[in-house]
Design a protein around this motif. Structure first.
Motif, PDB file in Angstrom:
ATOM      1  N   LEU A  67       0.804  -1.226   0.000  1.00 38.09           N
ATOM      2  CA  LEU A  67       0.000   0.000   0.000  1.00 38.09           C
ATOM      3  C   LEU A  67       0.836   1.275   0.000  1.00 38.09           C
ATOM      4  O   LEU A  67       0.287   2.371  -0.115  1.00 38.09           O
ATOM      5  N   ALA A  68       2.137   1.161   0.119  1.00 39.96           N
ATOM      6  CA  ALA A  68       3.012   2.337   0.168  1.00 39.96           C
ATOM      7  C   ALA A  68       2.969   3.090  -1.161  1.00 39.96           C
ATOM      8  O   ALA A  68       2.849   2.492  -2.227  1.00 39.96           O
ATOM      9  N   PHE A  69       3.077   4.420  -1.079  1.00 40.68           N
ATOM     10  CA  PHE A  69       3.159   5.246  -2.273  1.00 40.68           C
ATOM     11  C   PHE A  69       4.478   4.964  -2.986  1.00 40.68           C
ATOM     12  O   PHE A  69       5.453   4.555  -2.369  1.00 40.68           O
ATOM     13  N   GLY A  70       4.484   5.231  -4.273  1.00 41.27           N
ATOM     14  CA  GLY A  70       5.724   5.106  -5.036  1.00 41.27           C
ATOM     15  C   GLY A  70       5.683   3.972  -6.029  1.00 41.27           C
ATOM     16  O   GLY A  70       4.793   3.118  -6.011  1.00 41.27           O
ATOM     17  N   ASP A  71       6.685   3.976  -6.890  1.00 33.37           N
ATOM     18  CA  ASP A  71       6.773   2.978  -7.952  1.00 33.37           C
ATOM     19  C   ASP A  71       7.874   1.962  -7.691  1.00 33.37           C
ATOM     20  O   ASP A  71       8.106   1.085  -8.505  1.00 33.37           O
ATOM     21  N   GLY A  72       8.580   2.089  -6.586  1.00 33.94           N
ATOM     22  CA  GLY A  72       9.679   1.182  -6.290  1.00 33.94           C
ATOM     23  C   GLY A  72       9.194  -0.234  -6.023  1.00 33.94           C
ATOM     24  O   GLY A  72       7.999  -0.499  -5.880  1.00 33.94           O
ATOM     25  N   ARG A  73      10.140  -1.138  -5.943  1.00 29.70           N
ATOM     26  CA  ARG A  73       9.852  -2.539  -5.637  1.00 29.70           C
ATOM     27  C   ARG A  73       9.380  -2.655  -4.187  1.00 29.70           C
ATOM     28  O   ARG A  73       9.901  -1.989  -3.300  1.00 29.70           O
ATOM     29  N   GLU A  74       8.386  -3.482  -3.956  1.00 33.30           N
ATOM     30  CA  GLU A  74       7.891  -3.711  -2.594  1.00 33.30           C
ATOM     31  C   GLU A  74       8.951  -4.495  -1.827  1.00 33.30           C
ATOM     32  O   GLU A  74       9.461  -5.506  -2.311  1.00 33.30           O
ATOM     33  N   ARG A  75       9.270  -4.011  -0.627  1.00 29.83           N
ATOM     34  CA  ARG A  75      10.334  -4.624   0.148  1.00 29.83           C
ATOM     35  C   ARG A  75       9.899  -4.790   1.597  1.00 29.83           C
ATOM     36  O   ARG A  75       9.141  -3.979   2.128  1.00 29.83           O
ATOM     37  N   ILE A  76      10.428  -5.825   2.234  1.00 25.43           N
ATOM     38  CA  ILE A  76      10.191  -6.077   3.654  1.00 25.43           C
ATOM     39  C   ILE A  76      11.551  -6.123   4.337  1.00 25.43           C
ATOM     40  O   ILE A  76      12.407  -6.932   3.983  1.00 25.43           O
ATOM     41  N   TYR A  77      11.737  -5.239   5.308  1.00 28.96           N
ATOM     42  CA  TYR A  77      12.993  -5.191   6.045  1.00 28.96           C
ATOM     43  C   TYR A  77      12.807  -5.709   7.465  1.00 28.96           C
ATOM     44  O   TYR A  77      11.742  -5.533   8.064  1.00 28.96           O
ATOM     45  N   LEU A  78      13.846  -6.324   7.986  1.00 24.97           N
ATOM     46  CA  LEU A  78      13.918  -6.670   9.405  1.00 24.97           C
ATOM     47  C   LEU A  78      14.522  -5.461  10.100  1.00 24.97           C
ATOM     48  O   LEU A  78      15.555  -4.940   9.651  1.00 24.97           O
ATOM     49  N   VAL A  79      13.875  -5.009  11.152  1.00 23.06           N
ATOM     50  CA  VAL A  79      14.341  -3.801  11.833  1.00 23.06           C
ATOM     51  C   VAL A  79      14.396  -4.005  13.341  1.00 23.06           C
ATOM     52  O   VAL A  79      13.696  -4.853  13.892  1.00 23.06           O
ATOM     53  N   GLU A  80      15.238  -3.214  13.972  1.00 24.21           N
ATOM     54  CA  GLU A  80      15.336  -3.186  15.438  1.00 24.21           C
ATOM     55  C   GLU A  80      15.015  -1.775  15.908  1.00 24.21           C
ATOM     56  O   GLU A  80      15.651  -0.814  15.471  1.00 24.21           O
ATOM     57  N   PRO A  81      14.041  -1.622  16.806  1.00 19.69           N
ATOM     58  CA  PRO A  81      13.765  -0.295  17.365  1.00 19.69           C
ATOM     59  C   PRO A  81      14.941   0.162  18.229  1.00 19.69           C
ATOM     60  O   PRO A  81      15.601  -0.653  18.870  1.00 19.69           O
ATOM     61  N   THR A  82      15.199   1.464  18.228  1.00 22.23           N
ATOM     62  CA  THR A  82      16.264   2.016  19.071  1.00 22.23           C
ATOM     63  C   THR A  82      15.711   2.698  20.314  1.00 22.23           C
ATOM     64  O   THR A  82      16.478   3.205  21.129  1.00 22.23           O
ATOM     65  N   GLY A  83      14.406   2.709  20.441  1.00 25.94           N
ATOM     66  CA  GLY A  83      13.750   3.320  21.597  1.00 25.94           C
ATOM     67  C   GLY A  83      12.377   2.705  21.765  1.00 25.94           C
ATOM     68  O   GLY A  83      12.034   1.723  21.098  1.00 25.94           O
ATOM     69  N   PRO A  84      11.572   3.276  22.650  1.00 25.92           N
ATOM     70  CA  PRO A  84      10.243   2.718  22.933  1.00 25.92           C
ATOM     71  C   PRO A  84       9.339   2.699  21.696  1.00 25.92           C
ATOM     72  O   PRO A  84       9.451   3.563  20.827  1.00 25.92           O
TER      73      PRO A  84
END
Length: 149
Positions: A67-84
């Motif tokens: 659902l993200a805006f833009g024409d780029g390739r759909e991507r899923i990243y693994l992320v780590e929060p740095t705060g609450p």
């Protein structure tokens, strides 16, 4: 054995099993880089985002990418929060009590630690249905709670 307390990523060291978080987007990000608030949002009114979003479910992050805006390739990243982190009010409270999508937001950066390269997206029909429903809400003047100041 000690358990992880709540959604505070700073307590992750208390358990041998760290929570995995995902971020769906069309942006091309670098491993080791950071996702930060203050850039144009992928959703809502597309103004500078006060919050950034992650999910503990792959399905919710797939929706984010699709659902993200833009024409780029759909991507899923693994992320780590740095705060609450806190529950995303657009996907919790009265709409989905108990946060079954495990969707969260934060004003603190997320570190990109990996990318999920093999995942199954939703059908074209499901995506159209979701986009139509979001367009109907927009026509009714119902905006994202995350656009509020």
């Amino acid at each position: 054995m000690a358990k992880n307390k709540g959604n505070n990523p700073l307590n992750q060291g208390l358990s041998p099993f760290a929570q995995t978080y995902f971020h769906g987007t069309k942006a091309d990000l670098n491993i080791g880089g950071f996702i930060e608030p203050g850039f144009n949002s992928n959703f809502g009114k597309r103004k500078n985002a006060k919050y950034i979003f992650l999910s503990a479910t792959l399905d919710a992050s797939i929706w984010g990418a699709e659902l993200a805006f833009g024409d780029g390739r759909e991507r899923i990243y693994l992320v780590e929060p740095t705060g609450p982190i806190e529950d995303d009010p657009d996907l919790t409270d009265k709409k989905f009590p108990g946060n079954p999508t495990k969707s969260y937001r934060s004003t603190h950066p997320f570190k990109v630690v990996g990318e999920v390269t093999l995942w199954q997206g939703h059908s074209a029909e499901q995506i159209k249905t979701m986009k139509d429903a979001l367009a109907k809400l927009k026509e009714q003047g119902i905006d994202s709670l995350n656009d509020e100041e």
